[in-house]
Write a protein that holds these residues in place. Structure first.
Motif, short mmCIF file in Angstrom:
data_model
loop_
_atom_site.label_atom_id
_atom_site.label_comp_id
_atom_site.label_asym_id
_atom_site.label_seq_id
_atom_site.Cartn_x
_atom_site.Cartn_y
_atom_site.Cartn_z
N SER A 91 0.97 -1.31 0.33
CA SER A 91 -0.23 -0.04 0.61
C SER A 91 0.70 1.29 -0.02
N LEU A 92 0.13 2.11 -0.75
CA LEU A 92 0.53 3.74 -0.06
C LEU A 92 -0.25 4.41 0.75
N GLU A 93 0.46 5.50 1.56
CA GLU A 93 -0.63 6.17 2.35
C GLU A 93 -0.15 7.48 2.14
N ILE A 94 -1.76 7.83 1.49
CA ILE A 94 -1.53 9.49 1.35
C ILE A 94 -1.38 10.45 2.40
N GLU A 95 -0.96 11.15 2.89
CA GLU A 95 -0.88 11.34 4.43
C GLU A 95 -1.23 12.83 4.53
N ARG A 96 -1.15 13.53 3.69
CA ARG A 96 -1.97 14.86 3.13
C ARG A 96 -1.96 15.14 1.84
N ILE A 97 -2.66 15.92 1.67
CA ILE A 97 -3.13 16.68 0.73
C ILE A 97 -3.54 18.10 0.88
N TYR A 98 -2.56 18.83 0.47
CA TYR A 98 -2.50 20.06 1.91
C TYR A 98 -3.00 21.01 0.16
N VAL A 99 -3.65 22.21 -0.15
CA VAL A 99 -3.94 23.02 -0.62
C VAL A 99 -4.32 24.34 0.07
N LYS A 100 -4.08 25.69 -0.95
CA LYS A 100 -4.25 26.44 0.04
C LYS A 100 -5.28 26.95 -0.05
N LYS A 101 -6.62 28.00 1.09
CA LYS A 101 -7.71 27.72 1.04
C LYS A 101 -8.23 28.64 -1.00
N SER A 102 -7.56 29.83 -1.11
CA SER A 102 -7.66 30.71 -1.96
C SER A 102 -7.80 29.61 -3.19
N TYR A 103 -7.23 28.43 -3.17
CA TYR A 103 -6.49 27.81 -4.49
C TYR A 103 -8.08 26.34 -4.01
N HIS A 104 -9.17 26.80 -3.49
CA HIS A 104 -9.67 25.58 -3.17
C HIS A 104 -10.72 25.42 -5.05
N GLY A 105 -11.31 24.90 -5.23
CA GLY A 105 -12.15 24.25 -5.95
C GLY A 105 -11.31 24.82 -7.51
N LYS A 106 -9.86 24.77 -7.81
CA LYS A 106 -9.33 25.01 -8.77
C LYS A 106 -8.52 24.01 -9.13
N LYS A 107 -9.01 22.43 -9.08
CA LYS A 107 -7.78 21.39 -9.08
C LYS A 107 -6.74 20.98 -9.00
N VAL A 108 -6.15 21.62 -7.97
CA VAL A 108 -4.76 21.24 -7.20
C VAL A 108 -5.01 20.46 -6.73
N GLY A 109 -6.53 19.89 -5.77
CA GLY A 109 -6.08 18.54 -4.91
C GLY A 109 -6.38 17.42 -6.02
N GLN A 110 -6.70 17.92 -7.44
CA GLN A 110 -7.28 16.70 -8.27
C GLN A 110 -5.84 16.82 -8.71
N LEU A 111 -5.03 18.11 -9.02
CA LEU A 111 -3.80 16.87 -9.64
C LEU A 111 -2.43 16.24 -8.77
N LEU A 112 -2.66 16.61 -6.64
CA LEU A 112 -1.72 16.45 -6.62
C LEU A 112 -2.44 14.93 -6.31
N TYR A 113 -3.58 14.54 -5.83
CA TYR A 113 -3.69 13.28 -5.59
C TYR A 113 -3.89 12.68 -7.11
N ASP A 114 -3.81 13.10 -8.60
CA ASP A 114 -3.23 12.09 -9.66
C ASP A 114 -1.89 11.81 -8.99
N GLN A 115 -0.69 12.98 -8.94
CA GLN A 115 0.51 12.63 -8.49
C GLN A 115 0.57 11.25 -7.02
N ALA A 116 -0.37 11.36 -6.63
CA ALA A 116 0.27 10.04 -5.62
C ALA A 116 -0.21 9.17 -6.41
N LEU A 117 -1.57 8.92 -7.27
CA LEU A 117 -1.87 7.63 -7.86
C LEU A 117 -0.84 6.96 -8.68
N GLU A 118 -0.45 8.30 -9.62
CA GLU A 118 1.15 8.39 -10.42
C GLU A 118 1.46 7.52 -9.56
N THR A 119 2.43 7.61 -8.28
CA THR A 119 3.35 7.65 -7.27
C THR A 119 3.11 5.84 -6.95
#
Length: 173
Positions: A91-119
């Motif tokens: 398994s791989l643990e996602i310990e943190r996906i942290y995105v500045k509040k001013s960037y919520h809703g701008k797909k930053v979290g999704q890009l970071l999640y996609d990086q976790a999936l790729e890793t």
């Protein structure tokens, strides 16, 4: 908004990780916790020694989301013994996906999640898992949308407050 770039982070990014971590954790959880508990948690969890140790751990991987020269979020994933709980080699643990509040809703979290999936795929892991506070509806909805299901619970202590995190996992194809 210019495009967001995800880059691998290393020890040179220690201060950036600390700053994003403190800011985003505070933005997300300060209204539900005492100022004293938040201050203690932020000092301990993002101390130079702790973050340096995490960055130097070969089983932890950090990625920073950048908009031009502005860091807007980061991802921390753990494998092997760096995992906070299960320490399952598959398994791989996602310990943190942290995105500045001013960037919520701008797909930053999704890009970071996609990086976790790729890793996870590059490390040949069978599944991803994480813990998320049961009252963090935004995060719960995000993970459910990405195919995660609840499988357990654990207690997260912040100050004197015991909070319940839902454990979620996603089996990889």
């Amino acid at each position: 908004m210019s495009s967001i770039i995800i880059q691998t982070a290393g020890i040179k990014d220690l201060e950036t990780i600390q700053n994003i971590g403190r800011q985003t954790f505070s933005e997300t959880f300060s209204e539900n916790n005492s100022e004293e508990a938040m201050k203690k948690y932020l000092e301990e969890s993002f101390s130079t020694e702790k973050v340096q140790s995490e960055l130097n751990n070969p089983d932890s991987h950090f990625f920073i989301a950048w908009e031009e020269d502005n860091p807007v979020g980061y991802l921390k994933v753990n494998s092997g013994k760096a995992q906070t709980e299960m320490q399952d080699e598959t398994s791989l643990e996602i310990e943190r996906i942290y995105v500045k509040k001013s960037y919520h809703g701008k797909k930053v979290g999704q890009l970071l999640y996609d990086q976790a999936l790729e890793t996870a795929r590059s490390l040949q892991k069978s599944y991803l898992w994480l813990g998320v506070w049961e009252q963090n509806e935004r995060a719960l909805n995000f993970y459910r949308k990405n195919g995660f299901v609840e499988f357990d619970k654990h207690i997260f202590v912040l100050g004197d407050d015991e909070q319940t995190d839902l454990m979620m996992k996603k089996i990889l194809e």
